[in-house]
Write a protein that holds these residues in place. Structure first.
Motif, mmCIF file in Angstrom:
data_model
loop_
_atom_site.group_PDB
_atom_site.id
_atom_site.type_symbol
_atom_site.label_atom_id
_atom_site.label_comp_id
_atom_site.label_asym_id
_atom_site.label_seq_id
_atom_site.Cartn_x
_atom_site.Cartn_y
_atom_site.Cartn_z
ATOM 1 N N GLU A 112 0.837 -1.203 0.000
ATOM 2 C CA GLU A 112 0.000 0.000 0.000
ATOM 3 C C GLU A 112 0.871 1.252 0.000
ATOM 4 O O GLU A 112 0.594 2.200 -0.729
ATOM 5 N N LYS B 287 -9.625 -1.357 -1.946
ATOM 6 C CA LYS B 287 -9.549 -1.167 -0.495
ATOM 7 C C LYS B 287 -9.048 0.237 -0.155
ATOM 8 O O LYS B 287 -9.564 0.889 0.764
ATOM 9 N N GLU C 91 -11.820 2.656 -0.652
ATOM 10 C CA GLU C 91 -12.756 2.551 0.467
ATOM 11 C C GLU C 91 -12.230 3.265 1.707
ATOM 12 O O GLU C 91 -13.007 3.817 2.485
ATOM 13 N N SER C 92 -10.906 3.254 1.881
ATOM 14 C CA SER C 92 -10.275 3.920 3.025
ATOM 15 C C SER C 92 -10.182 5.430 2.824
ATOM 16 O O SER C 92 -9.849 6.157 3.755
ATOM 17 N N TRP D 110 -8.066 6.934 0.727
ATOM 18 C CA TRP D 110 -6.689 7.344 0.444
ATOM 19 C C TRP D 110 -6.470 7.726 -1.007
ATOM 20 O O TRP D 110 -5.568 8.492 -1.324
ATOM 21 N N GLU E 218 -1.558 9.359 4.990
ATOM 22 C CA GLU E 218 -1.251 7.947 5.232
ATOM 23 C C GLU E 218 0.141 7.603 4.712
ATOM 24 O O GLU E 218 0.888 6.880 5.366
#
Length: 110
Positions: A8, A50, A53-54, A56, A82
């Motif tokens: 990530e 994902k 969804e976060s 970022w 992040e």
């Protein structure tokens, strides 16, 4: 803290230089790592979902040109934050590893 690749963080880092589509992210990671980091679609797209969804990253469809539409991904403010957090964590981890290895080398050479 234990060692594990943070894919990530690498994706966020690739997007820190500007928006990219999935192939561009894979290419960036591969080129910037001298071929060490290779992602396939089965790994990349679930992570991108994902990360969206976060909050970022944002994915927007680009329909310019004669080819098919492509989804272009960009960092959000939360994604930038992040990335900074992950960079800080990596810095602490790598310093701890380096210190441990250097201490071991000093003991051996004493």
């Amino acid at each position: 803290m234990r060692f594990r690749p943070d894919t990530e963080a690498m994706i966020l880092g690739a997007l820190a230089n500007g928006p990219l589509h999935g192939y561009g992210i894979v290419k960036c990671l591969k080129e910037n790592s001298d071929g060490l980091f290779k992602l396939n679609e089965g790994q990349l797209y679930p992570m991108l979902f994902k990360m969206q969804e976060s909050g970022w990253i944002i994915g927007e469809w680009e329909t310019e040109g004669s080819g098919p539409a492509r989804k272009i991904y960009s960092l959000t403010v939360d994604g930038t934050n992040e990335l900074q957090r992950k960079l800080s964590d990596w810095d602490r981890f790598s310093k701890a590893v380096q210190q441990t290895l250097l201490t071991k080398m000093e003991v051996r050479n004493a």
